[in-house]
Design a protein around this motif. Structure first.
Motif, PDB file in Angstrom:
ATOM      1  N   ALA A 278       0.829  -1.210   0.000  1.00  0.00           N
ATOM      2  CA  ALA A 278       0.000   0.000   0.000  1.00  0.00           C
ATOM      3  C   ALA A 278       0.861   1.256   0.000  1.00  0.00           C
ATOM      4  N   THR A 279       1.949   1.238   0.752  1.00  0.00           N
ATOM      5  CA  THR A 279       2.846   2.389   0.805  1.00  0.00           C
ATOM      6  C   THR A 279       3.518   2.643  -0.538  1.00  0.00           C
ATOM      7  N   VAL A 280       4.014   1.590  -1.159  1.00  0.00           N
ATOM      8  CA  VAL A 280       4.678   1.723  -2.459  1.00  0.00           C
ATOM      9  C   VAL A 280       3.677   2.209  -3.508  1.00  0.00           C
ATOM     10  N   GLU A 281       2.478   1.643  -3.516  1.00  0.00           N
ATOM     11  CA  GLU A 281       1.434   2.064  -4.462  1.00  0.00           C
ATOM     12  C   GLU A 281       1.080   3.537  -4.264  1.00  0.00           C
ATOM     13  N   THR A 282       0.937   3.955  -3.007  1.00  0.00           N
ATOM     14  CA  THR A 282       0.591   5.340  -2.707  1.00  0.00           C
ATOM     15  C   THR A 282       1.711   6.280  -3.139  1.00  0.00           C
TER      16      THR A 282
ATOM     17  N   VAL B 287       3.591  10.463  -6.968  1.00  0.00           N
ATOM     18  CA  VAL B 287       4.550  10.932  -7.969  1.00  0.00           C
ATOM     19  C   VAL B 287       3.824  11.161  -9.288  1.00  0.00           C
ATOM     20  N   LYS B 288       2.995  10.212  -9.674  1.00  0.00           N
ATOM     21  CA  LYS B 288       2.254  10.317 -10.935  1.00  0.00           C
ATOM     22  C   LYS B 288       1.327  11.526 -10.935  1.00  0.00           C
ATOM     23  N   SER B 289       0.566  11.725  -9.855  1.00  0.00           N
ATOM     24  CA  SER B 289      -0.371  12.853  -9.818  1.00  0.00           C
ATOM     25  C   SER B 289       0.374  14.195  -9.775  1.00  0.00           C
TER      26      SER B 289
ATOM     27  N   LEU C 159      13.776  14.125  -4.688  1.00  0.00           N
ATOM     28  CA  LEU C 159      14.151  13.233  -3.595  1.00  0.00           C
ATOM     29  C   LEU C 159      15.659  13.337  -3.406  1.00  0.00           C
ATOM     30  N   ARG C 160      16.082  14.103  -2.409  1.00  0.00           N
ATOM     31  CA  ARG C 160      17.500  14.366  -2.174  1.00  0.00           C
ATOM     32  C   ARG C 160      18.282  13.066  -2.017  1.00  0.00           C
ATOM     33  N   GLY C 161      19.392  12.963  -2.740  1.00  0.00           N
ATOM     34  CA  GLY C 161      20.247  11.787  -2.676  1.00  0.00           C
ATOM     35  C   GLY C 161      19.795  10.650  -3.576  1.00  0.00           C
ATOM     36  N   PHE C 162      18.611  10.772  -4.167  1.00  0.00           N
ATOM     37  CA  PHE C 162      18.094   9.728  -5.059  1.00  0.00           C
ATOM     38  C   PHE C 162      17.929  10.260  -6.469  1.00  0.00           C
ATOM     39  N   GLY C 163      17.132  11.313  -6.630  1.00  0.00           N
ATOM     40  CA  GLY C 163      16.931  11.887  -7.950  1.00  0.00           C
ATOM     41  C   GLY C 163      15.650  12.691  -8.017  1.00  0.00           C
ATOM     42  N   SER C 164      15.317  13.120  -9.226  1.00  0.00           N
ATOM     43  CA  SER C 164      14.141  13.945  -9.442  1.00  0.00           C
ATOM     44  C   SER C 164      13.271  13.349 -10.532  1.00  0.00           C
ATOM     45  N   PHE C 165      11.977  13.316 -10.269  1.00  0.00           N
ATOM     46  CA  PHE C 165      11.002  12.973 -11.294  1.00  0.00           C
ATOM     47  C   PHE C 165      10.541  14.310 -11.853  1.00  0.00           C
ATOM     48  N   ILE C 166      10.772  14.529 -13.141  1.00  0.00           N
ATOM     49  CA  ILE C 166      10.507  15.835 -13.734  1.00  0.00           C
ATOM     50  C   ILE C 166       9.632  15.700 -14.977  1.00  0.00           C
ATOM     51  N   VAL C 167       9.036  16.825 -15.371  1.00  0.00           N
ATOM     52  CA  VAL C 167       8.277  16.898 -16.610  1.00  0.00           C
ATOM     53  C   VAL C 167       9.170  17.582 -17.632  1.00  0.00           C
TER      54      VAL C 167
ATOM     55  N   PRO D 261       7.134  12.467 -18.867  1.00  0.00           N
ATOM     56  CA  PRO D 261       7.769  12.302 -17.560  1.00  0.00           C
ATOM     57  C   PRO D 261       9.192  11.786 -17.737  1.00  0.00           C
ATOM     58  N   ALA D 262      10.076  12.189 -16.848  1.00  0.00           N
ATOM     59  CA  ALA D 262      11.466  11.737 -16.914  1.00  0.00           C
ATOM     60  C   ALA D 262      12.028  11.623 -15.500  1.00  0.00           C
TER      61      ALA D 262
END
Length: 96
Positions: A23-27, A32-34, A44-52, A77-78
């Motif tokens: 449930a946590t992963v799905e949420t 992120v999608k919305s 997400l510092r230290g991981f990366g960015s989900f960008i348009v 999305p990227a």
């Protein structure tokens, strides 16, 4: 690695029920999608960015009909990994 494998690993490491982790992963993925669908980037510092990203209008070819087509400008999305993430992969994954 699949989503089920990620859920299983997190569940094993933290001792949390797989259903709760699922449930946590799905949420997380829904949020992120919305955010991206709303035009907002996710950092997400230290991981990366989900960008348009915006792709410019361009001319393409329809090879089967031998014609040119106009591909309109559009957003996609990227994911842009953080420098720490990139360096970790560079130093730990062998080139095939």
């Amino acid at each position: 690695m699949t989503k089920a494998e990620i859920v299983s690993k997190i569940s094993d490491k933290l001792g949390i029920e797989k259903g709760d982790v699922q449930a946590t992963v799905e949420t997380f993925m829904e949020e992120v999608k919305s955010s991206l669908e709303g035009g907002d980037n996710v950092y997400l510092r230290g991981f990366g960015s989900f960008i348009v990203k915006t792709r410019a209008e361009k001319t393409g070819r329809n090879i089967s009909k031998n014609t040119t087509i106009k591909i309109p400008a559009h957003n996609i999305p990227a994911f842009k990994p953080a420098k720490v993430f990139v360096e970790g992969v560079k130093s730990n994954v062998r080139v095939k």
